[in-house]
Scaffold this motif. Structure first.
Motif, PDB file in Angstrom:
ATOM      1  N   SER A  80       0.831  -1.211   0.000  1.00  0.00           N
ATOM      2  CA  SER A  80       0.000   0.000   0.000  1.00  0.00           C
ATOM      3  C   SER A  80       0.864   1.259   0.000  1.00  0.00           C
ATOM      4  O   SER A  80       0.522   2.266  -0.635  1.00  0.00           O
ATOM      5  N   GLN A  81       1.994   1.227   0.709  1.00  0.00           N
ATOM      6  CA  GLN A  81       2.891   2.387   0.715  1.00  0.00           C
ATOM      7  C   GLN A  81       3.576   2.556  -0.637  1.00  0.00           C
ATOM      8  O   GLN A  81       3.715   3.684  -1.129  1.00  0.00           O
ATOM      9  N   ALA A  82       4.000   1.442  -1.239  1.00  0.00           N
ATOM     10  CA  ALA A  82       4.614   1.517  -2.568  1.00  0.00           C
ATOM     11  C   ALA A  82       3.618   2.076  -3.582  1.00  0.00           C
ATOM     12  O   ALA A  82       3.980   2.875  -4.459  1.00  0.00           O
ATOM     13  N   ALA A  83       2.350   1.662  -3.479  1.00  0.00           N
ATOM     14  CA  ALA A  83       1.319   2.160  -4.391  1.00  0.00           C
ATOM     15  C   ALA A  83       1.139   3.664  -4.236  1.00  0.00           C
ATOM     16  O   ALA A  83       0.970   4.398  -5.228  1.00  0.00           O
ATOM     17  N   PHE A  84       1.198   4.152  -2.992  1.00  0.00           N
ATOM     18  CA  PHE A  84       1.056   5.593  -2.757  1.00  0.00           C
ATOM     19  C   PHE A  84       2.219   6.356  -3.388  1.00  0.00           C
ATOM     20  O   PHE A  84       2.027   7.402  -4.026  1.00  0.00           O
ATOM     21  N   ILE A  85       3.456   5.835  -3.227  1.00  0.00           N
ATOM     22  CA  ILE A  85       4.632   6.508  -3.781  1.00  0.00           C
ATOM     23  C   ILE A  85       4.563   6.528  -5.306  1.00  0.00           C
ATOM     24  O   ILE A  85       4.916   7.529  -5.951  1.00  0.00           O
ATOM     25  N   ILE A  86       4.095   5.438  -5.907  1.00  0.00           N
ATOM     26  CA  ILE A  86       3.953   5.392  -7.371  1.00  0.00           C
ATOM     27  C   ILE A  86       2.919   6.414  -7.835  1.00  0.00           C
ATOM     28  O   ILE A  86       3.125   7.124  -8.829  1.00  0.00           O
ATOM     29  N   ASP A  87       1.810   6.510  -7.116  1.00  0.00           N
ATOM     30  CA  ASP A  87       0.804   7.525  -7.453  1.00  0.00           C
ATOM     31  C   ASP A  87       1.383   8.934  -7.341  1.00  0.00           C
ATOM     32  O   ASP A  87       1.104   9.811  -8.164  1.00  0.00           O
ATOM     33  N   TYR A  88       2.192   9.148  -6.306  1.00  0.00           N
ATOM     34  CA  TYR A  88       2.811  10.463  -6.110  1.00  0.00           C
ATOM     35  C   TYR A  88       3.744  10.799  -7.274  1.00  0.00           C
ATOM     36  O   TYR A  88       3.761  11.928  -7.786  1.00  0.00           O
ATOM     37  N   ALA A  89       4.532   9.808  -7.700  1.00  0.00           N
ATOM     38  CA  ALA A  89       5.445  10.026  -8.823  1.00  0.00           C
ATOM     39  C   ALA A  89       4.677  10.382 -10.093  1.00  0.00           C
ATOM     40  O   ALA A  89       5.089  11.255 -10.862  1.00  0.00           O
ATOM     41  N   LEU A  90       3.541   9.702 -10.311  1.00  0.00           N
ATOM     42  CA  LEU A  90       2.714  10.010 -11.486  1.00  0.00           C
ATOM     43  C   LEU A  90       2.181  11.439 -11.406  1.00  0.00           C
ATOM     44  O   LEU A  90       2.221  12.189 -12.390  1.00  0.00           O
ATOM     45  N   LYS A  91       1.694  11.818 -10.226  1.00  0.00           N
ATOM     46  CA  LYS A  91       1.127  13.156 -10.039  1.00  0.00           C
ATOM     47  C   LYS A  91       2.177  14.242 -10.266  1.00  0.00           C
ATOM     48  O   LYS A  91       1.889  15.272 -10.877  1.00  0.00           O
ATOM     49  N   GLU A  92       3.395  13.998  -9.793  1.00  0.00           N
ATOM     50  CA  GLU A  92       4.456  14.996  -9.909  1.00  0.00           C
ATOM     51  C   GLU A  92       5.246  14.859 -11.210  1.00  0.00           C
ATOM     52  O   GLU A  92       6.257  15.537 -11.395  1.00  0.00           O
TER      53      GLU A  92
END
Length: 393
Positions: free
Chosen positions: A273-285
């Motif tokens: 779940s934490q890795a998924a959040f970081i991947i989403d953050y990378a996409l957003k930024e």
């Protein structure tokens, strides 16, 4: 090619004996010249014979349109299974479809039962000759994972309650639903990264692409002599300096170590779940990222490694892998994974999730010496600078 496996289940032998009894009564009625009774017995026998014949051919000409389908859900979101059936044979009345699929999704609005991680649902239906029918089963995301239709059986009951005929589809159903992992928030607001020399366009950077000028501006004292744009200066009758695109190395490498000692980490779901959040953050930024997990693979690397990329499709590839990770995944030694990655062209930022050993810390330290910034997610869900720790041997 045989589409269906046919199984007949007769719950009683009443109809079997009734046929012979009717034959005996027909003979008696004929000998006794009882024409009305003879007519009744013959009619009953014809009905029974037609009934038996119907269940010998019922389901022949029935086919499932097996179209490859893949859909994606998040937990508690709604989706649907879609089954398309064509009947080129006899009409099928009072039948039902029994379908089993993985527990990652659950039916919505239909009764069901769960057996050994598989959901079983029964749906009544009728289909006439030369009819094409589409059956939609609404489902809701239940938990992270892949749900696939494992079996479809069409059950046709005997008209007189003497059993049923099961037609079990013999081929793999090419329909699956992937339920993406939840996102456990990781605190990244204080995450400061100094851009390093690279080739990626960014909004601001100390580095520029001197080979690709994107415009001109008025000359300022101190501008390098070789940055003067002489043609533009002659046209504007004043010195003009070239303007270059700011570039840097912005890529992230996200490393997920799911092992702990010789087994899979009990915090697997939390780390996913934490890795998924970081991947989403990378996409957003709009940050390009690569992704490595110490699970055995048969690709160009012996572990799962998603090369650097960006955008929604790249995120989807990473999420598809996170979706199917489980406690039965085949582990690859994390120290070997890090040793291989160390020799790659690594980005400037590395994020590490998972447990560490003395050996893995040594390799991470060797990577840090090359100028890479290494971060880790602590127990409070905060992304912080990685530091070596005292670990008991």
């Amino acid at each position: 090619m045989i589409q269906w496996y046919r199984f007949s289940n007769s719950s009683n032998k009443g109809l079997y004996y009734t046929t012979y009894i009717l034959l005996f009564l027909i003979i008696i009625a004929f000998l006794a010249n009882l024409l009305l009774i003879l007519f009744i017995f013959i009619s009953c026998l014809i009905i029974l014979l037609l009934h038996s014949y119907y269940f010998k051919i019922a389901g022949k000409g029935l086919d499932i349109v097996n179209v490859k389908q893949k859909s994606f859900l998040v937990i508690d979101n709604e989706g649907k299974w879609k089954i398309k059936i064509i009947n080129n044979g006899m009409p099928i009345l009072k039948a039902s479809i029994i379908m089993t699929f993985d527990q990652s999704v659950l039916p919505k609005g239909f009764p069901y039962r769960i057996n050994h991680g598989l959901v079983e649902i029964t749906i009544p239906f009728i289909i006439w000759k030369n009819e094409e029918k589409e059956i939609l089963i609404p489902v809701i995301g239940n938990k992270r994972g892949k749900s696939q239709i494992r079996e479809i059986t069409v059950r046709i009951p005997h008209l007189y309650g003497s059993g049923y005929v099961d037609l079990t589809y013999q081929h793999l159903i090419n329909s699956q639903i992937l339920v993406y992992p939840k996102r456990n928030p990781v605190h990244i607001s204080d995450f400061v990264i100094n851009n390093k020399q690279g080739l990626q366009d960014v909004k601001t950077s100390l580095f520029v692409d001197s080979m690709q000028p994107i415009g001109v501006r008025d000359y300022f004292s101190g501008d390098p002599f070789h940055h003067i744009h002489w043609k533009a200066s002659a046209k504007m009758q004043t010195l003009q300096s070239k303007v270059f695109s700011p570039i840097a190395s912005r890529g992230w490498l996200i490393i997920l170590n799911i092992s702990e000692h010789y087994s899979i980490n009990a915090r697997l779901e939390e780390m996913i779940s934490q890795a998924a959040f970081i991947i989403d953050y990378a996409l957003k930024e709009e940050i390009p990222f690569s992704f490595a997990v110490n699970v055995r693979s048969f690709g160009s690397t012996p572990f799962y490694y998603l090369q650097e990329g960006s955008g929604a499709k790249h995120r989807q590839a990473a999420f598809e892998f996170l979706t199917v990770l489980s406690f039965s995944s085949l582990l690859f030694p994390p120290i070997q994974m890090l040793s291989i990655l160390k020799n790659e062209e690594l980005p400037s930022v590395i994020t590490f999730l998972g447990s560490e050993t003395i050996e893995t810390q040594k390799v991470l330290q060797e990577i840090a010496i090359t100028g890479r910034s290494i971060f880790e997610v602590n127990n409070k869900g905060v992304l912080k600078q990685w530091k070596q720790k005292n670990i008991a041997v």
